[in-house]
Design a protein around this motif. Structure first.
Motif, PDB file in Angstrom:
ATOM      1  N   VAL B   9       0.869  -1.181   0.000  1.00 37.91           N
ATOM      2  CA  VAL B   9       0.000   0.000   0.000  1.00 37.91           C
ATOM      3  C   VAL B   9       0.903   1.227   0.000  1.00 37.91           C
ATOM      4  CG1 VAL B   9      -1.683   1.359   1.299  1.00 37.91           C
ATOM      5  CG2 VAL B   9      -1.907  -1.130   1.196  1.00 37.91           C
ATOM      6  N   ARG B  10       0.732   2.056  -0.997  1.00 35.88           N
ATOM      7  CA  ARG B  10       1.519   3.302  -1.060  1.00 35.88           C
ATOM      8  C   ARG B  10       0.572   4.456  -0.793  1.00 35.88           C
ATOM      9  NH1 ARG B  10       4.267   5.287  -6.625  1.00 35.88           N
ATOM     10  NH2 ARG B  10       4.327   7.511  -6.156  1.00 35.88           N
ATOM     11  N   VAL B  57      -1.353  -0.955  -4.307  1.00 40.63           N
ATOM     12  CA  VAL B  57      -2.596  -0.217  -4.095  1.00 40.63           C
ATOM     13  C   VAL B  57      -2.246   1.190  -3.606  1.00 40.63           C
ATOM     14  CG1 VAL B  57      -4.681  -0.105  -2.654  1.00 40.63           C
ATOM     15  CG2 VAL B  57      -3.884  -2.317  -3.509  1.00 40.63           C
ATOM     16  N   LEU B  58      -2.980   2.186  -4.098  1.00 33.68           N
ATOM     17  CA  LEU B  58      -2.737   3.572  -3.681  1.00 33.68           C
ATOM     18  C   LEU B  58      -3.791   4.026  -2.676  1.00 33.68           C
ATOM     19  CD1 LEU B  58      -1.957   5.489  -7.002  1.00 33.68           C
ATOM     20  CD2 LEU B  58      -0.419   5.210  -5.062  1.00 33.68           C
ATOM     21  N   MET B  59      -3.340   4.683  -1.615  1.00 37.34           N
ATOM     22  CA  MET B  59      -4.286   5.337  -0.708  1.00 37.34           C
ATOM     23  C   MET B  59      -4.019   6.843  -0.785  1.00 37.34           C
ATOM     24  SD  MET B  59      -4.973   4.916   3.400  1.00 37.34           S
ATOM     25  CE  MET B  59      -4.090   6.328   4.079  1.00 37.34           C
ATOM     26  N   ILE B  60      -4.986   7.573  -1.317  1.00 29.81           N
ATOM     27  CA  ILE B  60      -4.834   9.024  -1.455  1.00 29.81           C
ATOM     28  C   ILE B  60      -5.458   9.676  -0.231  1.00 29.81           C
ATOM     29  CG2 ILE B  60      -5.222  11.023  -2.953  1.00 29.81           C
ATOM     30  CD1 ILE B  60      -3.900   8.816  -4.545  1.00 29.81           C
ATOM     31  N   ALA B  61      -4.628  10.320   0.583  1.00 27.51           N
ATOM     32  CA  ALA B  61      -5.107  10.950   1.815  1.00 27.51           C
ATOM     33  C   ALA B  61      -5.138  12.462   1.637  1.00 27.51           C
ATOM     34  CB  ALA B  61      -4.189  10.568   2.977  1.00 27.51           C
ATOM     35  N   GLY B  62      -6.195  13.093   2.107  1.00 23.22           N
ATOM     36  CA  GLY B  62      -6.270  14.541   2.002  1.00 23.22           C
ATOM     37  C   GLY B  62      -7.466  15.081   2.755  1.00 23.22           C
ATOM     38  N   ARG B  63      -7.495  16.407   2.881  1.00 20.76           N
ATOM     39  CA  ARG B  63      -8.678  17.078   3.439  1.00 20.76           C
ATOM     40  C   ARG B  63      -9.471  17.577   2.246  1.00 20.76           C
ATOM     41  NH1 ARG B  63      -5.732  20.850   7.808  1.00 20.76           N
ATOM     42  NH2 ARG B  63      -5.722  19.416   9.569  1.00 20.76           N
ATOM     43  N   PHE B  64     -10.281  16.709   1.734  1.00 24.77           N
ATOM     44  CA  PHE B  64     -10.925  17.006   0.454  1.00 24.77           C
ATOM     45  C   PHE B  64     -12.033  18.038   0.623  1.00 24.77           C
ATOM     46  CE2 PHE B  64      -9.229  12.637   0.197  1.00 24.77           C
ATOM     47  CZ  PHE B  64      -8.250  12.871  -0.748  1.00 24.77           C
ATOM     48  N   THR B  65     -12.031  18.982  -0.299  1.00 26.06           N
ATOM     49  CA  THR B  65     -13.000  20.064  -0.232  1.00 26.06           C
ATOM     50  C   THR B  65     -13.972  20.028  -1.407  1.00 26.06           C
ATOM     51  OG1 THR B  65     -11.418  21.458  -1.414  1.00 26.06           O
ATOM     52  CG2 THR B  65     -11.430  21.610   0.997  1.00 26.06           C
ATOM     53  N   PRO B  67     -14.903  17.503  -5.325  1.00 26.85           N
ATOM     54  CA  PRO B  67     -14.853  16.181  -5.958  1.00 26.85           C
ATOM     55  C   PRO B  67     -13.448  15.596  -5.882  1.00 26.85           C
ATOM     56  CG  PRO B  67     -15.803  17.852  -7.425  1.00 26.85           C
ATOM     57  CD  PRO B  67     -15.272  18.579  -6.247  1.00 26.85           C
ATOM     58  N   ALA B  68     -13.363  14.274  -5.818  1.00 25.51           N
ATOM     59  CA  ALA B  68     -12.067  13.606  -5.714  1.00 25.51           C
ATOM     60  C   ALA B  68     -11.215  13.918  -6.941  1.00 25.51           C
ATOM     61  CB  ALA B  68     -12.270  12.105  -5.605  1.00 25.51           C
ATOM     62  N   PRO B  69      -9.961  14.273  -6.721  1.00 28.27           N
ATOM     63  CA  PRO B  69      -9.088  14.547  -7.870  1.00 28.27           C
ATOM     64  C   PRO B  69      -8.821  13.275  -8.683  1.00 28.27           C
ATOM     65  CG  PRO B  69      -7.840  14.535  -5.824  1.00 28.27           C
ATOM     66  CD  PRO B  69      -9.273  14.385  -5.439  1.00 28.27           C
ATOM     67  N   ALA B  70      -8.494  13.471  -9.941  1.00 24.47           N
ATOM     68  CA  ALA B  70      -8.273  12.303 -10.821  1.00 24.47           C
ATOM     69  C   ALA B  70      -6.801  11.898 -10.803  1.00 24.47           C
ATOM     70  CB  ALA B  70      -8.701  12.651 -12.236  1.00 24.47           C
ATOM     71  N   PHE B  71      -6.535  10.682 -10.376  1.00 21.85           N
ATOM     72  CA  PHE B  71      -5.183  10.147 -10.437  1.00 21.85           C
ATOM     73  C   PHE B  71      -5.161   9.044 -11.478  1.00 21.85           C
ATOM     74  CE2 PHE B  71      -5.027  12.195  -6.384  1.00 21.85           C
ATOM     75  CZ  PHE B  71      -3.713  12.602  -6.260  1.00 21.85           C
ATOM     76  N   PRO B  76      -5.154   0.189  -8.220  1.00 19.34           N
ATOM     77  CA  PRO B  76      -6.427   0.589  -7.606  1.00 19.34           C
ATOM     78  C   PRO B  76      -6.205   1.762  -6.652  1.00 19.34           C
ATOM     79  CG  PRO B  76      -6.017  -1.770  -7.329  1.00 19.34           C
ATOM     80  CD  PRO B  76      -4.767  -1.173  -7.866  1.00 19.34           C
ATOM     81  N   VAL B  77      -7.176   2.688  -6.618  1.00 24.18           N
ATOM     82  CA  VAL B  77      -7.036   3.889  -5.788  1.00 24.18           C
ATOM     83  C   VAL B  77      -8.120   3.900  -4.707  1.00 24.18           C
ATOM     84  CG1 VAL B  77      -7.153   6.419  -5.794  1.00 24.18           C
ATOM     85  CG2 VAL B  77      -6.012   5.227  -7.671  1.00 24.18           C
ATOM     86  N   HIS B  78      -7.702   4.167  -3.464  1.00 25.25           N
ATOM     87  CA  HIS B  78      -8.644   4.340  -2.352  1.00 25.25           C
ATOM     88  C   HIS B  78      -8.425   5.752  -1.802  1.00 25.25           C
ATOM     89  CE1 HIS B  78      -9.627  -0.050  -1.747  1.00 25.25           C
ATOM     90  NE2 HIS B  78      -8.557  -0.104  -2.539  1.00 25.25           N
ATOM     91  N   PHE B  79      -9.530   6.451  -1.513  1.00 23.58           N
ATOM     92  CA  PHE B  79      -9.389   7.792  -0.948  1.00 23.58           C
ATOM     93  C   PHE B  79      -9.609   7.730   0.563  1.00 23.58           C
ATOM     94  CE2 PHE B  79     -10.012   8.685  -5.380  1.00 23.58           C
ATOM     95  CZ  PHE B  79      -9.180   9.771  -5.585  1.00 23.58           C
TER      96      PHE B  79
END
Lengths: 105, 281
Positions: B9-10, B57-65, B67-71, B76-79
């Protein structure tokens, strides 16, 4: 681009050095890649190493430059001679952190 | 399956458009929490294509304000929304994802293996001949290479000590030049003096083991004393352990003398073949 190695699975890098460099890196606002262990990444032949090796000006906080270059080469990616490698095992953390992040962000 | 061929998991700490930035201290705490648990962290200020192994597998972490950004990429991507969570909770979320996808547990394998300094290596194949655990191999181009890193015995730097060119490093070793520190003229002189491992042991190590085997067999026929034979073998290897800083666990896991003889002959043959192929190129 900045690459930081946490050397998480051995105790060869002083914890205070890692803490100081990580704090400076986080405060710099620069984009970076922080990896738990560059050795493990090399053994897995992680393609991210190729991307990093190909990035223009790479600055690496890890251990001895000869070892770091060998780890990239073992993964199939040669580091450019211009890549700067900062040794957390042998350099004062404050000096290293300042040089690592100089001009970033 | 190799321990290295398991998913990883990255994590990506995303602070670009659509995600509010963290302050420096928060960022440092989050980084330390994730790294200590064995997660790589890519800090990004913009969404872009990411290069990862297809099994990861990617885990995109953020304080999202928004729509989810496109990577873009093959993994596979998990937010992971980090607003309202402390660093430990985010690391726990990454850990849960690691469990969910069957990814490797952090620290399951200590990355201890030889790294070849090809600027020094002369392709002499001494390491290939010496290693009993099939860590080394030869590339299609006839070049020595480290092929099975996870076969290497943790804390054992023995092959680096038989390298006449000081070309084998173990980055996690305590002392230079094995840890990758610069090689001095004194180091080179020392290596030249012990190019032949027999200089360390007063005889070829495999020959020594063979002799011991013969003596042990003789004793077995008379006494069938397995305990005594084991003690003999341990005594024989104690010198090797002391002189070459080889952990006792490695000594204990060595194959039997007969197996060592067979493996040593096979390795020597592979080294001869590789040298011949290399010279023919």
């Amino acid at each position: 681009m900045i690459l930081y190695c946490h050397c998480a699975f051995a105790k060869v890098v002083p914890p205070e050095a890692k803490q100081a460099v990580l704090a400076q890196l986080a405060a710099s606002g620069a984009e970076f890649e922080a990896v738990p262990d560059l050795c493990e990444m090399s053994a897995r032949r992680d393609p991210r190493l190729g991307e990093l090796a190909a990035s223009g000006e790479l600055r690496i906080a890890a251990c001895y430059p000869r070892a770091v270059r060998g780890l990239f080469e073992a993964a199939g990616h040669r580091l450019a001679d211009s890549a700067q490698i900062f040794n957390m095992r042998a350099t004062a953390p404050e000096q290293l952190a300042a040089e690592l992040t100089a001009g970033s962000a | 399956m190799s321990k290295l061929a398991t998913p990883q998991v990255r994590t990506v700490l995303y602070e670009g458009p659509g995600s509010a930035p963290l302050d420096g201290e928060e960022r440092a705490r989050l980084l330390a929490a994730l790294l200590d648990k064995g997660f790589a962290v890519t800090s990004l200020r913009e969404a872009r294509e990411l290069t990862v192994r297809t099994l990861d597998v990617l885990m995109i972490a953020g304080r999202f304000t928004g729509p989810a950004p496109a990577f873009h990429g093959t993994a596979p991507v998990h937010f992971c929304e980090i607003g309202g969570r402390d660093a430990a909770a985010v690391a726990d979320a990454a850990e849960a994802l690691r469990t969910e996808v069957g990814a490797a547990r952090a620290g399951a394998w200590k990355p201890w293996f030889p790294v070849i300094d090809y600027r020094r290596c002369t392709n002499c194949m001494q390491c290939l001949s010496f290693c009993l655990f099939d860590v080394y191999g030869v590339s299609a181009a006839g070049k020595i290479e480290v092929r099975s890193q996870d076969n290497c015995k943790t804390e054992c730097p023995a092959c680096s000590r038989v390298c006449p060119e000081v070309a084998i490093m173990f980055p996690k070793y305590r002392h230079g030049p094995i840890n990758g520190d610069q090689v001095s003229q004194d180091d080179i002189r020392r290596e030249v003096m012990k190019v032949d491992i027999s200089a360390l042991l007063g005889g070829d190590v495999y020959g020594l083991l063979r002799d011991r085997t013969a003596k042990a067999k003789s004793r077995f026929s008379k006494e069938r004393d397995d305990d005594r034979a084991l003690k003999e073998r341990q005594n024989c290897l104690a010198k090797l352990q002391k002189e070459m800083d080889i952990p006792m666990e490695v000594i204990a896991s060595l194959p039997s003398p007969d197996e060592i003889r067979v493996k040593a002959e096979q390795a020597a043959q592979r080294a001869r073949d590789a040298r011949a192929a290399s010279e023919a190129l």
